[in-house]
Scaffold this motif. Sequence first.
Motif, short mmCIF file in Angstrom:
data_model
loop_
_atom_site.label_atom_id
_atom_site.label_comp_id
_atom_site.label_asym_id
_atom_site.label_seq_id
_atom_site.Cartn_x
_atom_site.Cartn_y
_atom_site.Cartn_z
N UNK A 136 -14.15 8.17 4.67
CA UNK A 136 -14.27 8.94 3.42
C UNK A 136 -14.87 8.08 2.30
N UNK A 137 -14.39 6.85 2.18
CA UNK A 137 -14.93 5.95 1.14
C UNK A 137 -16.34 5.53 1.47
N UNK A 138 -16.58 5.30 2.75
CA UNK A 138 -17.93 4.88 3.18
C UNK A 138 -18.96 5.95 2.87
N UNK A 139 -18.57 7.20 2.94
CA UNK A 139 -19.50 8.29 2.66
C UNK A 139 -19.97 8.30 1.20
N UNK A 140 -19.17 7.72 0.32
CA UNK A 140 -19.58 7.65 -1.08
C UNK A 140 -20.72 6.65 -1.30
N UNK A 141 -20.91 5.74 -0.33
CA UNK A 141 -21.97 4.73 -0.44
C UNK A 141 -23.26 5.16 0.24
N UNK B 255 1.41 -7.93 -9.95
CA UNK B 255 1.96 -6.62 -10.34
C UNK B 255 0.90 -5.58 -10.72
N UNK B 256 -0.34 -5.87 -10.46
CA UNK B 256 -1.43 -4.95 -10.80
C UNK B 256 -1.37 -3.74 -9.87
N UNK B 257 -1.71 -2.57 -10.41
CA UNK B 257 -1.73 -1.37 -9.60
C UNK B 257 -3.03 -0.60 -9.83
N UNK B 258 -3.60 -0.11 -8.76
CA UNK B 258 -4.80 0.70 -8.85
C UNK B 258 -4.92 1.50 -7.55
N UNK B 259 -5.91 2.39 -7.48
CA UNK B 259 -6.05 3.22 -6.29
C UNK B 259 -6.48 2.38 -5.09
N UNK B 260 -5.97 2.77 -3.93
CA UNK B 260 -6.35 2.08 -2.70
C UNK B 260 -7.84 2.22 -2.46
N UNK C 286 -13.19 0.16 -1.52
CA UNK C 286 -14.61 0.15 -1.86
C UNK C 286 -15.07 -1.27 -2.19
N UNK C 287 -14.24 -2.02 -2.92
CA UNK C 287 -14.58 -3.41 -3.25
C UNK C 287 -14.68 -4.26 -1.98
N UNK C 288 -13.80 -4.01 -1.01
CA UNK C 288 -13.84 -4.76 0.25
C UNK C 288 -15.09 -4.43 1.06
N UNK C 289 -15.49 -3.16 1.04
CA UNK C 289 -16.71 -2.76 1.76
C UNK C 289 -17.93 -3.43 1.13
N UNK C 290 -17.98 -3.44 -0.20
CA UNK C 290 -19.11 -4.07 -0.88
C UNK C 290 -19.13 -5.58 -0.63
N UNK C 291 -17.95 -6.16 -0.51
CA UNK C 291 -17.86 -7.59 -0.19
C UNK C 291 -18.41 -7.85 1.21
N UNK D 202 0.83 -1.19 0.00
CA UNK D 202 0.00 0.00 0.00
C UNK D 202 0.87 1.25 0.00
N UNK D 203 0.65 2.08 -1.00
CA UNK D 203 1.36 3.35 -1.10
C UNK D 203 0.40 4.47 -0.67
N UNK D 204 0.75 5.70 -0.92
CA UNK D 204 -0.08 6.80 -0.42
C UNK D 204 -1.44 6.82 -1.10
N UNK D 205 -1.46 6.64 -2.41
CA UNK D 205 -2.71 6.73 -3.17
C UNK D 205 -3.10 5.39 -3.80
N UNK D 206 -2.13 4.66 -4.23
CA UNK D 206 -2.42 3.41 -4.94
C UNK D 206 -1.81 2.22 -4.21
N UNK D 207 -2.21 1.03 -4.68
CA UNK D 207 -1.59 -0.19 -4.16
C UNK D 207 -0.90 -0.92 -5.29
N UNK D 208 0.09 -1.71 -4.91
CA UNK D 208 0.82 -2.55 -5.86
C UNK D 208 0.66 -3.99 -5.41
N UNK D 209 0.13 -4.85 -6.30
CA UNK D 209 -0.04 -6.26 -5.96
C UNK D 209 1.27 -6.99 -6.19
N UNK D 210 1.78 -7.60 -5.15
CA UNK D 210 3.05 -8.32 -5.24
C UNK D 210 2.91 -9.66 -5.94
N UNK D 211 1.68 -10.11 -6.18
CA UNK D 211 1.46 -11.39 -6.83
C UNK D 211 1.35 -11.26 -8.35
#
Length: 290
Positions: free
Chosen positions: A284-289, A239-244, A249-254, A228-237
């Motif tokens: 902050x993310x929860x407020x979007x839902x 190598x995919x990168x996207x915003x944290x 949000x995906x984890x909350x929906x899960x 986990x970086x400041x804004x995005x994450x890097x998958x060590x498995x």
Amino acid sequence: MEYKREKPVSLKIMESLAKRGELTPKERQYLQQLQKGFAGERVFDQMSTQLSKNCLIMNDLLLQPDASNAFQIDSLILTNKAIYLYEIKNYSGEYCYGEEMLLKLPNFKVSNPLIQVQTTKNKLILFLKELQYDIDVKAYVTYVNPEFTLFNAPRRENILLPTQLNKHFTTLENQSIPLTAFHKKIAADFAAHQIEPTPFKNDIPNYSFSDLRKGICCEKCNSFHLELQRIKYHCCSCMYERSINSALLASIKEYQLLFPDNNLNTEMLFRWCNKAVTKKRIRRVLNTLL
């Protein structure tokens, strides 16, 4: 025109449980059946994309008539001349045809899907009568897997084998003319009588919050091994990168999917994410839902 197909709730739950817990061999087999069934429906969807706006495609209908029990339809195509109903099967391997059962060689039997599709057709006809519509209904058992063979299959119009699908859709396209207000009203009535599916609870294993692995997963490969970086994450498995925030949000929906009766609160979600992100970010993310 097409109503997009969504991944079934049962499949979403089982995939989440496989990722965050341990499935028995029977439960894993159930998951594989759900995955194969959904993959077959996606194959059908891809093949039906050749149809123009003169056809209206409705997928995963769960219709609740006023005077009878709800019934489910894999795919339905509304044309100017008729309603086409499809029971989609993603069987693979060699089968022998029987009026009541199909025999998968050497000795595995399944019910003949023609029985199921005829029952669904009858329910749809009664539903249309309830709505006071007079339109022809054609029903098909549709085998989509190119590695499927059906020995001794009768030449029946309501069986579509993999090699017949392209021709079927081409014929449908060539015969179609623009839909009228009458047909659009049928589609609107179907949408008005559609209900949300619920998982088959007897097939879903029991689970609890404490049993499941906590953390945020890669949205591409489901790995928990994230940097986990400041804004995005890097998958060590993978190598995919996207915003944290996207993964959060995906984890909350899960969590909502697995525990629909629980209230969403920052403290519980903080634990669900294994304290990998701050409570401030979760709020902050929860407020979007909300």
